[in-house]
Design a protein around this motif. Structure first.
Motif, short mmCIF file in Angstrom:
data_model
loop_
_atom_site.label_atom_id
_atom_site.label_comp_id
_atom_site.label_asym_id
_atom_site.label_seq_id
_atom_site.Cartn_x
_atom_site.Cartn_y
_atom_site.Cartn_z
N SER A 1 0.84 -1.21 0.00
CA SER A 1 0.00 0.00 0.00
C SER A 1 0.87 1.25 0.00
CB SER A 1 -0.92 0.02 1.22
OG SER A 1 -0.16 0.22 2.42
N LEU A 2 0.26 2.38 -0.34
CA LEU A 2 0.98 3.65 -0.32
C LEU A 2 1.48 3.97 1.08
CD1 LEU A 2 1.85 6.34 -1.60
CD2 LEU A 2 -0.48 7.19 -1.25
N GLY A 3 0.63 3.75 2.09
CA GLY A 3 1.03 4.06 3.46
C GLY A 3 2.18 3.21 3.95
N ALA A 4 2.22 1.94 3.50
CA ALA A 4 3.31 1.07 3.93
C ALA A 4 4.62 1.40 3.22
CB ALA A 4 2.93 -0.39 3.67
N ASN A 5 4.52 1.85 1.98
CA ASN A 5 5.73 2.12 1.20
C ASN A 5 6.31 3.50 1.42
OD1 ASN A 5 5.87 -0.38 -0.15
ND2 ASN A 5 4.26 0.26 -1.58
N LYS A 6 5.47 4.45 1.84
CA LYS A 6 5.92 5.83 1.97
C LYS A 6 5.47 6.42 3.30
CE LYS A 6 8.15 6.81 -1.83
NZ LYS A 6 9.49 7.42 -1.85
#
Length: 488
Positions: A228-233
């Motif tokens: 997910s975006l939150g996990a990657n950034k």
């Protein structure tokens, strides 16, 4: 010599004897193309390149030499239909061999893949480096699929913000990765930016397909999960909060006491938010209201604050009035759509009343005065019409008719008068009356519409004298002076 191989009906393909010279047929290349882009209903187009003698017929097979077709005249038809049933996602081997009048070639094969599997999302991230971003910064989120993709229209990715979620719009595609962009605006705020949910990627009337034409599966990893975006950034959004009045209008009766005007922030801010404001409208301060002094300060950590309008409950009839509160230039905030609030004060006072008196005046006064009284007062201004008419007094003989309009200015109360001319005759008579009538009031009601003026007679009664006598009788001559208007 009987031709060998696995082609159809091979028993009579060769001839026995020495009258014929055998031709060596060599199938050197097969090229398989798919004009429809690897779709499920594809018909492979097989091109044969041969050496040696020109063949007369060709035969085709799918799946490594099974299910051979009939011999087909060459080169009239080079299209082989895949009649193995419904297409599915496997690699198929297309085989071919050719022959002439006396021999056939060996089998040569080539392969192609028929792709029917929908592409799926592998990963969502962003090209922005980890950090905190403010207004006017572009966030570029990327969505990677498991195969190369083509896009039409403007698909969208819904980003999760604290106040209002925002759509990032499709911008470009590079092989298997789509880029979506969003420009931050004031009012956006989020710690560790992510999309809203697994269904946040939407087509928005566009398409996302792989090169075989299969529509993509748009399901995303759960927010915060791997991929997910939150996990990657670690992207944080921080801007000034949006400030709005909680409503555009309200109303309250004049006796309501107070009216409250509330300002709300799109999120609780880390610093004080200062909201200057001005007042306009039809109500006047301090005669109609008073208000909390500007500016309103919403202290750090809070998401709302209020000002108070204290309403004056007067006793004067008036129109409903307004207090319009307008935001000025904010500190640590940005004005939203609702930056003007209108508070309406509804009047609760009855309309004033009008009445007329019943005076008595002597005939010798020459004029009589009628008094009309306005009770209650009005900020609107009041008028009323008056007229006289015959009672027992006769218009033209005993008095002169009077008509007109009386006017009270706005916020004026008290009495108004008008005069009636009285005829001072020399006749002894009874007291007489003049009828006065009020009508057509504006911004008031009439409580007593009729007033009676009484004219008292000022003439002496006539005298009686005896003018002659005799011994045998008494003769009385009555001589009234002045002439009476009643029976003697």
């Amino acid at each position: 010599i009987a031709a060998g191989g696995l082609g159809p009906d091979t028993a009579n393909e060769g001839l026995v004897g020495s009258l014929y010279t055998l031709q060596n047929v060599s199938l050197t290349s097969i090229t398989i193309t798919d004009n429809s882009g690897y779709t499920n209903d594809s018909t492979p187009v097989i091109t044969i390149v041969q050496s040696g003698a020109v063949p007369s017929h060709v035969a085709f097979s799918c799946n490594a030499g099974s299910n051979w077709s009939d011999w087909i005249a060459y080169p009239d038809d080079e299209v082989a239909n895949d009649d193995d049933g419904p297409a599915f996602d496997i690699t198929k081997t297309i085989s071919a061999k050719i022959k002439d009048a006396s021999s056939e070639s060996s089998t040569v094969s080539d392969t192609t893949t028929y792709d029917t599997v929908a592409p799926t999302v592998l990963n969502v991230t962003a090209t922005n480096v980890d950090g905190t971003y403010g207004a006017d910064t572009v966030i570029s989120a990327t969505v990677q699929f498991d195969s190369n993709t083509a896009v039409t229209g403007t698909p969208q990715l819904l980003l999760d913000m604290n106040s209002v979620d925002r759509q990032a719009n499709y911008a470009s595609v590079l092989t298997d990765t789509l880029t979506f962009t969003y420009t931050i605006v004031n009012g956006d705020n989020k710690t560790d930016l992510d999309y809203v949910g697994t269904d946040s990627l939407t087509l928005n009337s566009g398409t996302i397909k792989d090169l075989a034409g299969n529509s993509a599966t748009l399901t995303l990893a759960s927010p915060g999960a791997a991929g997910s975006l939150g996990a990657n950034k670690s992207i944080n959004i921080e801007t000034n909060p949006e400030v709005n009045w909680s409503s555009a209008s309200q109303s309250g009766a004049e006796n309501v006491g107070t009216l409250t005007v509330t300002a709300t922030l799109s999120f609780a801010y880390a610093s004080d938010v200062t909201i200057p404001y001005t007042m306009t409208g039809t109500a006047s301060s301090p005669s109609d209201y008073s208000i909390t002094a500007s500016p309103l300060v919403i202290t750090a950590g809070n998401a709302s604050g209020s000002i108070t309008i204290t309403v004056v409950n007067d006793v004067v009839d008036e129109l409903d009035e307004t207090v319009i509160v307008t935001m000025g230039v904010l500190t640590n905030g940005i004005k939203g759509a609702t930056d003007v609030h209108t508070a309406t004060i509804t009047d609760n006072d009855s309309a004033p009343t009008i009445s007329i008196n019943d005076p008595t005046v002597s005939e010798g006064a020459g004029t009589g005065t009628m008094t009309v009284t306005l009770t209650g007062g009005s900020y609107l201004g009041v008028t009323v019409d008056y007229t006289t008419s015959t009672g027992t007094a006769v218009e033209g003989t005993d008095f002169t008719d009077a008509t007109g309009t009386l006017t009270w200015a706005a916020d004026e109360t008290g009495t108004k008068t008008y005069s009636i001319t009285i005829t001072n005759d020399t006749l002894d008579e009874n007291d007489e009356t003049i009828t006065n009538t009020l009508s057509n009031p504006t911004n008031a009601t009439i409580s007593d519409s009729t007033g009676t003026m009484t004219i008292t007679d000022n003439d002496d009664a006539p005298t009686v004298t005896v003018t002659s006598t005799s011994q045998s009788s008494l003769l009385i001559l009555l001589q009234a002076s002045p002439s009476p208007r009643h029976t003697l």
